[in-house]
Design an enzyme around this catalytic site. Structure first.
Site, PDB file in Angstrom:
ATOM      1  N   HIS A  11       2.005 -11.836   2.304  1.00  0.00           N
ATOM      2  CA  HIS A  11       0.342 -11.112   2.001  1.00  0.00           C
ATOM      3  C   HIS A  11      -0.404 -11.869   0.568  1.00  0.00           C
ATOM      4  O   HIS A  11      -1.629 -11.986   0.849  1.00  0.00           O
ATOM      5  CB  HIS A  11       0.258  -9.632   0.894  1.00  0.00           C
ATOM      6  CG  HIS A  11      -0.048  -8.777   0.534  1.00  0.00           C
ATOM      7  ND1 HIS A  11      -0.034  -7.409   0.650  1.00  0.00           N
ATOM      8  CD2 HIS A  11      -1.463  -8.932   0.323  1.00  0.00           C
ATOM      9  CE1 HIS A  11      -1.003  -6.607   0.220  1.00  0.00           C
ATOM     10  NE2 HIS A  11      -2.339  -7.920   0.216  1.00  0.00           N
ATOM     11  N   TYR A  67       0.674  -1.583  -0.238  1.00  0.00           N
ATOM     12  CA  TYR A  67      -0.467   0.243   0.316  1.00  0.00           C
ATOM     13  C   TYR A  67       0.808   1.142  -0.185  1.00  0.00           C
ATOM     14  O   TYR A  67       0.064   2.604  -0.004  1.00  0.00           O
ATOM     15  CB  TYR A  67      -0.709   0.261   1.252  1.00  0.00           C
ATOM     16  CG  TYR A  67      -1.575  -0.872   1.159  1.00  0.00           C
ATOM     17  CD1 TYR A  67      -2.010  -2.627   0.468  1.00  0.00           C
ATOM     18  CD2 TYR A  67      -1.984  -1.670   2.757  1.00  0.00           C
ATOM     19  CE1 TYR A  67      -3.331  -2.875   0.432  1.00  0.00           C
ATOM     20  CE2 TYR A  67      -3.338  -2.451   3.029  1.00  0.00           C
ATOM     21  CZ  TYR A  67      -3.199  -3.306   1.829  1.00  0.00           C
ATOM     22  OH  TYR A  67      -4.300  -3.823   2.224  1.00  0.00           O
TER      23      TYR A  67
END
Length: 330
Positions: free
Chosen positions: A117, A61
């Site tokens: 992730h 992000y």
């Protein structure tokens, strides 16, 4: 009327003896502009001041520094805040270095939960993808993650794992993941995966519980606009977004909605108790309205391997999302 509801203080137990809030704040914003980063920092501070105690972020992000700044500036004791971050596929070869990278970016003394992730790895330069059987496999990466658990990394978990990948992981793991963070919404409810994880002592977190927006698929936008969901929202005096969040939490799942609207942030942590009829409607929406998987439409993560389009080098069968005939498995 919606704001008369109380802040949701519900927590769920984790397999390491700690607890995780039922509602947290997601920080994916898709932009690295200073203006957006400032808004994100202010929204995190606002959220923490209004009852949120879980912040979810990720290296991918590119806002870990903003998250850390907001946590430090919030005035809320660090011990009261659960901070989760995730390392990207190019760090599968060295999760310990990935941990240091996140700690440096966050500017915090420790991370509460550190997640892989995706189960799929890429080359360290992030230019090439690795197939499911190429090293480092997610099992090899997990074994290295286990060595990271300590004062600076309180717990480890996974993201975007299925029964298939978890079966493989658990056969070799010394530490059971505390959480599995997955795409979960009314059009992809994971009715098989959730009880599987709960049976294994793995807590489920949901990303894009409200559908992730129409940028991925016009059908996903119906989770906020379809008359069926609107009727439930009117009956429970809340927004359609809160309907979806409440449905997930009543299933024992932690949600991490994001919003640039401070009013919406305040509303999203004030859940409602859905009646059995509403729960049944949401449970079956993937059959009666639409079935959709956001991951199928994330163009930035598509890679062509052997002439076929994949997600980071893996097929739906590799992930365990589908069988060879295309039947959904989660």
């Amino acid at each position: 009327m919606a704001f008369a509801r109380e802040v949701c203080l519900k927590t769920f137990p984790l397999n390491n003896g700690t607890h995780i809030p039922a509602v947290g704040l997601g920080t994916w914003q898709g932009s690295g502009s200073q203006v957006d980063n400032d808004k994100l920092r202010d929204s995190i501070i606002h959220a923490l001041g209004n009852g949120y105690r879980l912040i979810d972020t990720a290296q991918y992000y590119f806002v870990e520094d903003v998250v850390g700044e907001a946590v430090r500036a919030s005035g809320i004791p660090r011990s009261e805040i659960t901070v989760i971050t995730k390392f990207w596929s190019d760090w599968h070869h060295d999760p310990a270095a990935a941990l240091e990278k996140s700690l440096d970016a966050l500017g915090l003394e420790y991370i509460d939960i550190f997640l892989m992730h995706w189960p799929c790895a890429s080359t360290p330069d992030n230019k090439g993808v690795l197939r499911i059987d190429e090293s480092p496999t997610f099992v090899e990466t997990w074994k290295k993650m286990e060595a990271c658990v300590g004062d600076r990394c309180r717990a480890i978990g996974v993201s975007n794992f299925t029964q298939k990948t978890l079966d493989t992981l658990l056969a070799e793991a010394t530490i059971v993941p505390v959480v599995n963070q997955v795409e979960l919404h009314a059009f992809n409810p994971n009715h098989r995966l959730v009880p599987y994880c709960q049976e294994k002592g793995i807590h489920v977190m949901s990303w894009s519980t409200m559908g992730g927006g129409a940028e991925h698929s016009s059908r996903l936008g119906q989770i906020l606009t379809h008359p069926v969901f609107q009727e439930i929202a009117e009956r429970h005096a809340c927004s359609t977004g809160v309907v979806s969040l409440s449905w997930a939490v009543q299933r024992g799942i932690t949600v991490i909605p994001k919003s640039s609207s401070l009013d919406r942030l305040d509303e999203n942590i004030r859940l409602v108790t859905l009646d059995d009829t509403a729960m049944g409607v949401l449970d079956n929406a993937h059959r009666t309205i639409a079935q959709e998987r956001i991951a199928d439409n994330i163009r930035a993560m598509k890679r062509v391997v052997d002439g076929k389009e994949t997600l980071l080098g893996w097929t739906a069968q590799d992930f365990g999302w589908e069988d060879a005939e295309g039947n959904w498995l989660t």
